[in-house]
Write a protein that holds these residues in place. Structure first.
Motif, PDB file in Angstrom:
ATOM      1  N   ILE A  37      17.728 -21.826  22.556  1.00  0.00           N
ATOM      2  CA  ILE A  37      19.029 -21.117  22.909  1.00  0.00           C
ATOM      3  C   ILE A  37      19.386 -19.380  23.234  1.00  0.00           C
ATOM      4  O   ILE A  37      19.073 -18.683  22.462  1.00  0.00           O
ATOM      5  N   LEU A  38      19.575 -19.168  23.915  1.00  0.00           N
ATOM      6  CA  LEU A  38      19.772 -17.366  24.349  1.00  0.00           C
ATOM      7  C   LEU A  38      21.289 -17.129  24.905  1.00  0.00           C
ATOM      8  O   LEU A  38      20.843 -17.540  26.320  1.00  0.00           O
ATOM      9  N   THR A  39      21.749 -16.798  24.500  1.00  0.00           N
ATOM     10  CA  THR A  39      23.457 -16.417  25.193  1.00  0.00           C
ATOM     11  C   THR A  39      22.688 -14.396  25.075  1.00  0.00           C
ATOM     12  O   THR A  39      23.190 -13.956  25.020  1.00  0.00           O
ATOM     13  N   VAL A  40      23.696 -14.743  26.761  1.00  0.00           N
ATOM     14  CA  VAL A  40      24.180 -13.024  27.452  1.00  0.00           C
ATOM     15  C   VAL A  40      25.081 -12.558  27.327  1.00  0.00           C
ATOM     16  O   VAL A  40      25.585 -13.339  28.360  1.00  0.00           O
ATOM     17  N   GLU A  41      25.603 -11.696  26.822  1.00  0.00           N
ATOM     18  CA  GLU A  41      26.793 -11.333  27.499  1.00  0.00           C
ATOM     19  C   GLU A  41      26.731  -9.935  27.674  1.00  0.00           C
ATOM     20  O   GLU A  41      26.077  -9.072  26.866  1.00  0.00           O
ATOM     21  N   TRP A  42      27.868  -9.207  29.102  1.00  0.00           N
ATOM     22  CA  TRP A  42      27.961  -7.594  28.546  1.00  0.00           C
ATOM     23  C   TRP A  42      26.490  -7.076  29.719  1.00  0.00           C
ATOM     24  O   TRP A  42      27.369  -6.554  30.884  1.00  0.00           O
ATOM     25  N   ASP A  43      25.458  -7.789  29.724  1.00  0.00           N
ATOM     26  CA  ASP A  43      24.388  -7.244  30.929  1.00  0.00           C
ATOM     27  C   ASP A  43      24.411  -7.993  31.903  1.00  0.00           C
ATOM     28  O   ASP A  43      25.243  -8.963  31.847  1.00  0.00           O
ATOM     29  N   GLY A  44      23.467  -7.635  33.004  1.00  0.00           N
ATOM     30  CA  GLY A  44      23.698  -8.361  34.427  1.00  0.00           C
ATOM     31  C   GLY A  44      22.803 -10.335  34.167  1.00  0.00           C
ATOM     32  O   GLY A  44      22.700  -9.919  32.795  1.00  0.00           O
ATOM     33  N   MET A  45      23.154 -10.941  34.594  1.00  0.00           N
ATOM     34  CA  MET A  45      22.584 -12.318  35.153  1.00  0.00           C
ATOM     35  C   MET A  45      21.206 -12.094  35.223  1.00  0.00           C
ATOM     36  O   MET A  45      20.734 -11.609  36.140  1.00  0.00           O
ATOM     37  N   GLU A  46      20.750 -13.003  34.472  1.00  0.00           N
ATOM     38  CA  GLU A  46      18.865 -13.318  34.854  1.00  0.00           C
ATOM     39  C   GLU A  46      18.933 -13.938  36.073  1.00  0.00           C
ATOM     40  O   GLU A  46      19.715 -14.757  36.341  1.00  0.00           O
ATOM     41  N   GLU A  47      18.034 -13.704  37.010  1.00  0.00           N
ATOM     42  CA  GLU A  47      17.484 -14.847  38.043  1.00  0.00           C
ATOM     43  C   GLU A  47      16.823 -15.485  37.379  1.00  0.00           C
ATOM     44  O   GLU A  47      16.243 -15.475  36.870  1.00  0.00           O
ATOM     45  N   PRO A  48      17.563 -17.016  38.064  1.00  0.00           N
ATOM     46  CA  PRO A  48      16.635 -17.796  37.643  1.00  0.00           C
ATOM     47  C   PRO A  48      15.781 -18.277  38.301  1.00  0.00           C
ATOM     48  O   PRO A  48      15.058 -17.658  39.185  1.00  0.00           O
ATOM     49  N   GLY A  49      14.381 -18.464  37.330  1.00  0.00           N
ATOM     50  CA  GLY A  49      13.239 -18.928  37.966  1.00  0.00           C
ATOM     51  C   GLY A  49      12.332 -17.391  37.686  1.00  0.00           C
ATOM     52  O   GLY A  49      11.203 -17.866  37.820  1.00  0.00           O
ATOM     53  N   THR A  50      12.749 -16.438  36.766  1.00  0.00           N
ATOM     54  CA  THR A  50      11.824 -15.338  36.805  1.00  0.00           C
ATOM     55  C   THR A  50      11.913 -15.323  35.165  1.00  0.00           C
ATOM     56  O   THR A  50      11.233 -14.156  35.044  1.00  0.00           O
ATOM     57  N   ASN A  51      11.716 -16.103  34.217  1.00  0.00           N
ATOM     58  CA  ASN A  51      12.143 -16.461  32.659  1.00  0.00           C
ATOM     59  C   ASN A  51      10.126 -16.253  32.205  1.00  0.00           C
ATOM     60  O   ASN A  51       9.566 -17.806  33.279  1.00  0.00           O
ATOM     61  N   ASP A  52       9.636 -16.053  31.503  1.00  0.00           N
ATOM     62  CA  ASP A  52       8.360 -16.810  30.550  1.00  0.00           C
ATOM     63  C   ASP A  52       8.380 -17.792  30.516  1.00  0.00           C
ATOM     64  O   ASP A  52       7.626 -18.646  30.895  1.00  0.00           O
ATOM     65  N   VAL A  53       9.824 -18.743  30.133  1.00  0.00           N
ATOM     66  CA  VAL A  53      10.172 -19.655  29.691  1.00  0.00           C
ATOM     67  C   VAL A  53      10.727 -20.573  30.398  1.00  0.00           C
ATOM     68  O   VAL A  53      11.646 -20.508  31.497  1.00  0.00           O
ATOM     69  N   ASP A  54      10.247 -22.233  30.732  1.00  0.00           N
ATOM     70  CA  ASP A  54      10.717 -22.963  31.716  1.00  0.00           C
ATOM     71  C   ASP A  54      12.252 -22.644  30.699  1.00  0.00           C
ATOM     72  O   ASP A  54      12.763 -23.754  29.888  1.00  0.00           O
ATOM     73  N   THR A  55      13.334 -22.380  31.885  1.00  0.00           N
ATOM     74  CA  THR A  55      14.687 -22.466  31.326  1.00  0.00           C
ATOM     75  C   THR A  55      15.637 -23.257  32.239  1.00  0.00           C
ATOM     76  O   THR A  55      15.788 -23.399  33.071  1.00  0.00           O
ATOM     77  N   PHE A  56      16.923 -23.984  31.742  1.00  0.00           N
ATOM     78  CA  PHE A  56      18.024 -24.155  31.913  1.00  0.00           C
ATOM     79  C   PHE A  56      18.932 -23.460  31.647  1.00  0.00           C
ATOM     80  O   PHE A  56      19.389 -23.197  30.695  1.00  0.00           O
ATOM     81  N   TYR A  57      19.887 -23.428  32.810  1.00  0.00           N
ATOM     82  CA  TYR A  57      20.422 -22.098  33.306  1.00  0.00           C
ATOM     83  C   TYR A  57      21.844 -22.963  33.493  1.00  0.00           C
ATOM     84  O   TYR A  57      22.687 -23.338  33.208  1.00  0.00           O
ATOM     85  N   VAL A  58      23.083 -22.321  32.269  1.00  0.00           N
ATOM     86  CA  VAL A  58      24.285 -22.712  31.988  1.00  0.00           C
ATOM     87  C   VAL A  58      24.857 -20.973  32.493  1.00  0.00           C
ATOM     88  O   VAL A  58      25.204 -20.531  31.641  1.00  0.00           O
ATOM     89  N   SER A  59      26.313 -21.293  32.739  1.00  0.00           N
ATOM     90  CA  SER A  59      27.584 -20.593  32.521  1.00  0.00           C
ATOM     91  C   SER A  59      28.781 -21.401  32.976  1.00  0.00           C
ATOM     92  O   SER A  59      28.979 -22.319  32.926  1.00  0.00           O
ATOM     93  N   HIS A  60      29.909 -20.250  33.042  1.00  0.00           N
ATOM     94  CA  HIS A  60      31.322 -21.252  32.840  1.00  0.00           C
ATOM     95  C   HIS A  60      32.044 -19.937  33.785  1.00  0.00           C
ATOM     96  O   HIS A  60      31.921 -18.928  34.048  1.00  0.00           O
ATOM     97  N   LEU A  61      33.217 -20.121  34.430  1.00  0.00           N
ATOM     98  CA  LEU A  61      33.758 -19.862  34.951  1.00  0.00           C
ATOM     99  C   LEU A  61      35.557 -20.120  35.014  1.00  0.00           C
ATOM    100  O   LEU A  61      35.913 -21.497  34.040  1.00  0.00           O
ATOM    101  N   ARG A  62      36.635 -19.322  34.592  1.00  0.00           N
ATOM    102  CA  ARG A  62      38.143 -19.467  34.836  1.00  0.00           C
ATOM    103  C   ARG A  62      38.615 -18.620  35.436  1.00  0.00           C
ATOM    104  O   ARG A  62      38.394 -17.992  36.273  1.00  0.00           O
ATOM    105  N   GLU A  63      39.984 -18.682  36.765  1.00  0.00           N
ATOM    106  CA  GLU A  63      40.656 -18.498  37.427  1.00  0.00           C
ATOM    107  C   GLU A  63      40.908 -16.532  37.009  1.00  0.00           C
ATOM    108  O   GLU A  63      40.573 -16.442  35.854  1.00  0.00           O
ATOM    109  N   PRO A  64      40.007 -15.759  38.187  1.00  0.00           N
ATOM    110  CA  PRO A  64      40.096 -14.121  37.670  1.00  0.00           C
ATOM    111  C   PRO A  64      41.216 -13.956  37.361  1.00  0.00           C
ATOM    112  O   PRO A  64      41.495 -12.952  36.492  1.00  0.00           O
ATOM    113  N   VAL A  65      42.349 -13.953  37.432  1.00  0.00           N
ATOM    114  CA  VAL A  65      43.150 -13.243  37.512  1.00  0.00           C
ATOM    115  C   VAL A  65      44.003 -13.561  35.766  1.00  0.00           C
ATOM    116  O   VAL A  65      44.255 -12.818  35.430  1.00  0.00           O
ATOM    117  N   ALA A  66      43.589 -15.176  35.468  1.00  0.00           N
ATOM    118  CA  ALA A  66      44.381 -15.798  34.287  1.00  0.00           C
ATOM    119  C   ALA A  66      43.288 -14.685  33.163  1.00  0.00           C
ATOM    120  O   ALA A  66      43.817 -14.541  32.595  1.00  0.00           O
TER     121      ALA A  66
END
Length: 434
Positions: free
Chosen positions: A188-217
Motif C-alpha cells: 500500500i502507498l499513501t500519498v498526501e500533499w503532492d498531486g494525484m497520480e494518473e491511474p495506469g502510469t504506475n509500473d506496478v499493477d495498482t488499485f486506486y482509492v481516494s475519498h471525499l468530504r463536503e468542501p466547505v465542511a
C-alpha cells in the motif's frame, strides 16, 4: 500597463522636482525624458517577477465560466452551480495551451514544464478513451487502469494506492486500508500533499482509492485543527507556546489557495521546475490536489484544474464519501467491497489532540457570513463533489457495490523486507551514478 507606468512616474515626480530649480530649462527636459525612459525600462525588466502573483488570479473562480443555476447543498447553503463549459471542452482548451507553450528554459519563472505537460496529455488521452466513465463513488470496480485509457479485467493487483485529502476523514481511511493491505499481504502507498497520480502510469499493477468530504465542511475543519494555530507551535513548543484568542489566526483570512496565503510552489533544481506540494488549503482544494496543477507560475486556471482532477479521479477504482459513513448500510457495502471489517475505526490525524485541546479552551464558532463566503470561494470543488457523490442519494445505489474478489489480487505478494532492500539498493545506485 500605461496606468501602472503613470502611477510610478507620478510617485517619483516629487523627488525629481527637487533638482528642477538648480538646472536650466532645456537640461531639465532632457533629464526628465531620460527619467521617464528609465522608469519604463525598469518596469519592463521586473514585469516577469509579478507573474507568479498575477497568476494566482487564474486560480480563483471566474464568472465567465459559470452559469448561475442556483442549488442547495445538503446543509442548506446556496451556491452557483457550474454547468459550462463541458469537461471535454475544458480538456481541449488545456491541451491547446500545452501544445502552444513556448520552449522551456532553465530557471524559467512561468510556463508549463515538460513533465507537467506530459501528465496533462496522458490524462487527456485517457479521458478521450472513455469519456462516459461513471463515478467510482457509486460504481466501484476491480478493473485495472491501463496506460492507454482502457481497462483490464484479468491482471491481478499488487498494490493499493491511496490518495489522502487533508481533513476529509483521510486518517480513518488510511488506517482501514493499511488493515486491508496487511490482511491480504499486498503493498500500500499513501500519498498526501503532492498531486494525484494518473491511474495506469504506475509500473506496478495498482488499485486506486481516494475519498471525499463536503468542501466547505472540510475547509472549516482544516482551519480549526491546523489553520487557527500553527501545528508545530502546539506540538513542538508545548512549554514555550500557549494558545490564546489573541495569537489565534482569524478565519476571515482563511480564503486563499494556500490557506491564509496564496499557494506558492518551491523550485527544485533536479527537476528544473517548480513542484506542487500543498499542506494548508482553504479554496478549491480537491481540484488542486487531484490535478496537481495549481502552481501559480504554470498559469493553469481553476476550471482547467477541475477538468484534469475530474478526468483523473474518474479512473479510480473506489471513492469513499465520508458523510455516508453515518449510514450503516453504506459502511456494510464498503466493507463487503474490501472484504475486511473495521471501516469506522477512527484514525488519529496529525495535530488533532493538541488542536482539540486548544479549541476546547477557546471554542470556535463559524458565523453564517463566513460559511457563505467559503461556499462562494469553493464553488468549483462543490460542483466536483456533487458530480461524484450525488448518485449515492439514489435509492438502492449501494447495491452497485460488488463484493470482494480475491482472484483479482496477488495475495501475499508483498515482502516488506525485500521492498526496503530494493529501495536501499536503488538509492545506493543513484548516489554512485551522481
Amino acid at each position: 500597463s500605461p496606468f501602472v507606468v503613470s502611477c510610478v512616474i507620478m510617485m517619483r515626480l516629487p523627488f525629481f522636482s527637487v533638482y528642477q530649480p538648480r538646472c536650466r530649462r532645456f537640461t531639465c527636459k532632457i533629464l526628465f525624458g531620460l527619467f521617464i525612459l528609465t522608469e519604463i525600462i525598469f518596469l519592463v525588466s521586473i514585469s516577469s517577477r509579478f507573474e507568479p502573483y498575477l497568476a494566482v488570479l487564474d486560480n480563483m473562480p471566474s464568472t465567465r465560466w459559470t452559469n448561475p443555476t442556483t442549488r442547495r447543498d445538503g446543509d442548506g447553503w446556496q451556491h452557483n452551480r457550474i454547468t459550462e463549459p463541458s469537461l471535454a471542452s475544458l480538456m481541449t482548451e488545456l491541451n491547446r495551451k500545452i501544445t502552444n507553450r513556448s520552449p522551456p528554459k532553465k530557471y524559467r519563472l512561468s510556463g508549463i514544464p515538460p513533465r507537467i505537460a506530459n501528465e496533462i496529455s496522458t490524462t487527456r488521452k485517457n479521458f478521450d478513451g472513455n469519456p462516459n466513465q461513471p463515478s467510482p463513488a457509486c460504481h466501484p470496480h476491480f478493473n485495472l487502469a491501463l496506460p492507454n485509457g482502457k481497462w483490464d479485467q484479468n491482471t491481478k493487483f499488487k498494490k493499493i494506492y491511496f490518495y489522502h485529502a487533508r481533513k476529509a476523514g483521510g486518517s480513518t481511511m488510511n488506517k482501514y486500508l493499511h488493515k486491508v493491505a496487511r490482511h491480504y499481504g499486498i503493498e500500500i502507498l499513501t500519498v498526501e500533499w503532492d498531486g494525484m497520480e494518473e491511474p495506469g502510469t504506475n509500473d506496478v499493477d495498482t488499485f486506486y482509492v481516494s475519498h471525499l468530504r463536503e468542501p466547505v465542511a472540510r475547509s472549516i475543519s482544516h482551519f480549526k485543527y491546523q489553520g487557527r494555530w500553527n501545528c508545530p507551535d502546539l506540538i513542538l513548543k508545548p512549554g514555550n507556546f500557549t494558545p490564546t484568542r489573541e495569537n489565534a489566526n482569524p478565519i476571515e483570512t482563511w480564503n486563499q489557495t494556500g490557506g491564509h496565503v496564496p499557494l506558492s510552489c518551491r523550485w527544485y533544481q533536479h527537476i528544473n521546475s517548480h513542484r506542487f506540494r500543498i499542506m494548508e488549503c482553504a479554496v478549491n482544494c480537491y481540484s488542486q490536489w487531484f490535478s496537481g496543477l495549481a502552481c501559480p507560475t504554470w498559469n493553469i486556471s481553476a476550471m482547467e484544474q477541475y477538468a484534469v482532477a475530474k478526468a483523473r479521479v474518474l479512473r479510480f477504482n473506489m471513492i469513499v464519501v465520508i458523510e455516508k459513513l453515518r449510514d450503516p448500510n453504506y459502511v456494510q457495502a464498503v466493507e463487503r467491497f474490501f472484504g475486511v471489517p473495521g471501516l469506522t475505526e477512527k484514525g488519529i490525524p496529525y495535530c488533532e489532540r493538541a488542536s482539540k485541546l486548544a479549541n476546547t479552551k477557546f471554542p470556535f464558532v463559524v458565523r453564517n457570513e463566513t460559511r457563505e463566503s467559503l461556499t462562494r470561494l469553493n464553488e468549483i470543488d462543490i460542483q466536483l463533489y456533487h458530480e461524484l457523490s450525488d448518485c449515492l442519494n439514489e435509492e438502492g445505489s449501494y447495491n452497485n457495490f460488488p463484493e470482494w474478489d480475491g482472484n483479482r489480487f496477488a495475495l501475499n505478494s508483498f515482502n516488506k523486507t525485500e521492498k526496503k532492500r530494493a529501495v536501499w539498493n536503488n538509492s545506493r545506485t543513484h548516489e554512485s551514478e551522481q
